[in-house]
Scaffold this active site. Sequence first.
Site, PDB file in Angstrom:
ATOM      1  N   ILE A   5     -42.305 -47.330  29.744  1.00 40.99           N
ATOM      2  CA  ILE A   5     -41.704 -46.766  28.546  1.00 40.99           C
ATOM      3  C   ILE A   5     -42.537 -47.063  27.307  1.00 40.99           C
ATOM      4  O   ILE A   5     -43.077 -48.163  27.153  1.00 40.99           O
ATOM      5  CB  ILE A   5     -40.254 -47.313  28.389  1.00 40.99           C
ATOM      6  CG1 ILE A   5     -39.475 -46.533  27.365  1.00 40.99           C
ATOM      7  CG2 ILE A   5     -40.248 -48.803  28.101  1.00 40.99           C
ATOM      8  CD1 ILE A   5     -37.985 -46.792  27.435  1.00 40.99           C
ATOM      9  N   ASP A   6     -42.682 -46.060  26.482  1.00 45.53           N
ATOM     10  CA  ASP A   6     -43.370 -46.215  25.204  1.00 45.53           C
ATOM     11  C   ASP A   6     -42.445 -46.944  24.223  1.00 45.53           C
ATOM     12  O   ASP A   6     -41.225 -46.987  24.423  1.00 45.53           O
ATOM     13  CB  ASP A   6     -43.735 -44.827  24.675  1.00 45.53           C
ATOM     14  CG  ASP A   6     -44.390 -44.869  23.313  1.00 45.53           C
ATOM     15  OD1 ASP A   6     -45.301 -45.682  23.118  1.00 45.53           O
ATOM     16  OD2 ASP A   6     -43.965 -44.101  22.431  1.00 45.53           O
ATOM     17  N   LYS A   7     -43.024 -47.513  23.160  1.00 44.52           N
ATOM     18  CA  LYS A   7     -42.199 -48.231  22.183  1.00 44.52           C
ATOM     19  C   LYS A   7     -41.803 -47.328  21.012  1.00 44.52           C
ATOM     20  O   LYS A   7     -40.628 -47.016  20.816  1.00 44.52           O
ATOM     21  CB  LYS A   7     -42.934 -49.467  21.651  1.00 44.52           C
ATOM     22  CG  LYS A   7     -42.111 -50.262  20.613  1.00 44.52           C
ATOM     23  CD  LYS A   7     -42.812 -51.525  20.187  1.00 44.52           C
ATOM     24  CE  LYS A   7     -43.941 -51.244  19.204  1.00 44.52           C
ATOM     25  NZ  LYS A   7     -43.451 -50.842  17.861  1.00 44.52           N
TER      26      LYS A   7
END
Length: 755
Positions: A445-447
């Site tokens: 997952i990207d932030k």
Amino acid sequence: MLRHRTMSHTHQHSGHSCCHGHGATDTTPVHAAKYFCPMCDGVVSDKPGACPMCGMALERNPAYVEPHGAVYTCPMHPEVRQDHPGACPICGMALEPAQAGAAGGEEDGAELRDMTRRFWIGLALTVPVLLLSMGEMVPGLSDVLAALGRTTVFFERGARSLVTRHLNMFTLIAMGTGAAYLYSVAATVVPALFPDSFRKGGVVEVYFESAAVITVLVLLGQVLELKARAATGSALAALLGLAPKTARRVAENGSENDVPLELIHPGDRLRVRPGEKIPVDGIVLEGRGAVDESMITGEPVPVKKEAQSAVTGGTINGTGSFVMKAEKVGNDTLLARIVQMVGSAQRSRAPIQRVADTVAGYFVPGVLLCAVVTFVAWVILGPEPRYAYALVNAVAVLIIACPCALGLATPMSIMVGVGRGAQLGVLIRDAEALERLEKIDTLAIDKTGTLTEGRPTLTQVIAAPGQSEDELLRLAASVESASEHPLAAAILAGAQKRNFKLSAAENFESITGKGVRAKVDGHVITVGREDGTIPEVLATKADALRKEGQTVFFVGVDQVVLGLLAVTDPIKATTPKAIAALHQLGLKIVMLTGDHAETARRVAQQLGIDRVEAEVTPEKKHDAVVQLKREGARVAMAGDGINDAPALAAADVGIAMGTGTDVAMESAGVTLVKGDLDGLVHAIALSRATMGNIRLNLLFAFVYNGIGIPIAAGVLYPFVGLLLSPMLASAAMALSSVSVIANSLRLRSAIRSSF
């Protein structure tokens, strides 16, 4: 100017003139034609080519709207497509619109009305036959019974299956009822031809009532099935209903009038009054309103809209009035794209369906063989009258078999599951993505924009001793004015609050994983991660800010670090609860971010994320996903930016935030319209519920046919004396498909209760 004038004139005369070179007149309205000639007034066509009058190439008509209901397809065989309703040439089932609610008018539900009419007529003719068959001993009734029995039933689809050589359920029904009926006719007309092995009590029995009752029960099953199938498209039909039918167009002279939605073009000015639905996608030009965007975001709180605000077709203006400019119309609007995506996904085929397809390919020939074996076995081994028993049981085998239950097991669940997902703001690209999502055990997952709001704000400006904070921010903002990164927007917003006058940035350069650089006022200014020497006071302050979860940018002037900027991007309010729910679903969560390692670790610690890989470039995000897959993980990647697209494409399932870029959405198998991780929890629960439902459907279909066919053949007769009447077999067959569809519809409440 010529093109605009031609199109305007054409709209005024749509449906009245179109030359085709032979004096023919085409009455196609211009908004319903795909192509037009920019030179010749009124020349339109549904195909590309040259104008028959001037020879110029026809151009795509921007006002063209794809006609609804133009394509009909089979729920079991989506490769079958035609422009009118009818029966599938492969399985014989009724074709239905490729998009729910697309047919409209009299065609919508025509098959259901036809089957309902046939059922009631058949029932009216069958009841007397059935009553009379029970009263054979009543004087004078036998001749009437014979006359009524000779009434034939409808075998159109069975006959067509033989012509097209696609044997299906209707082949079996036609053969079973046809055999019973023709045998009964022969027994009535020439009973002397039948040997004793056909006689019971010296009489050759007839089965007119069986043929009639079987037909009525099959018709009843078709009616129930069509009603249930219609319910599977209810979610998509609800989405279609969100779009208004008309829009209020504002003319150049200021006059306003309501026009059909298909006549709205990009650039038109539209008035939206309080309580009205916004007709198309566009931007507000003047006025203001409070728009309910819950259909897109799921949030019930109205969103304030004013000049330059983007608005979405189908959302509702609560208070205020405004004039908007149409930008995306017809099939280009967000609502239309959602409907197209959902409709396409509902017709896609999941890999698990290959099992059913393989079995279905051998099913009807196998049943025919079983019927022949049953007949022969009863003739050789059965009690007297052997031939009568052989015929009845062979017919029962033909009737009870139901390939439709097997064929519908997967597509019905997919239709319901994908439609339910659309209601929840989860858009599934195809059935394969849904099946893969169920097996996911690791979420990368990207932030920024995924875990966080994606709307960062500037929190601190710290200059080295002897330097000006204001000048430092002004120079940094001048460079960032050429960048599209969300963090750059935060720096620009901070400078605008202080009313700084920015300078032009020359030779702007974005350095992957490092930051940006440009020449401002004769100096080379860098903003981002600095690899050079950093004053100790700035390094200490940067470490402290990162431990608080803030992102730090160093500002360099002519290769000398003179200060830093701190930016914070708040974690979405829904993220902590969603992360906890994903852990409960058994997922391992890995954060992949280009942010500094200390900042990333701080955010991961707050959220309980299992693993962090920070300071990664887009290429390294892709490589990290590939590495996770090599380690044996089944990986879903969630992100919202262009930099996430390679990783989304590399993952087993790419999951895009609907609030992100189109590139990310195009690379993903699943799009979360609302743009937060609650949607991801919904998506995974949806996939698991849908695949579980499919497996239950397949199990039912296999068990039903695996048990029903042997019982109909009479395998229990030597042990318990049980034989299955063809009428009971027809009732079981009729209800089998209905049971599969009813179980698929149960998926709607199952998904709802699981959230």
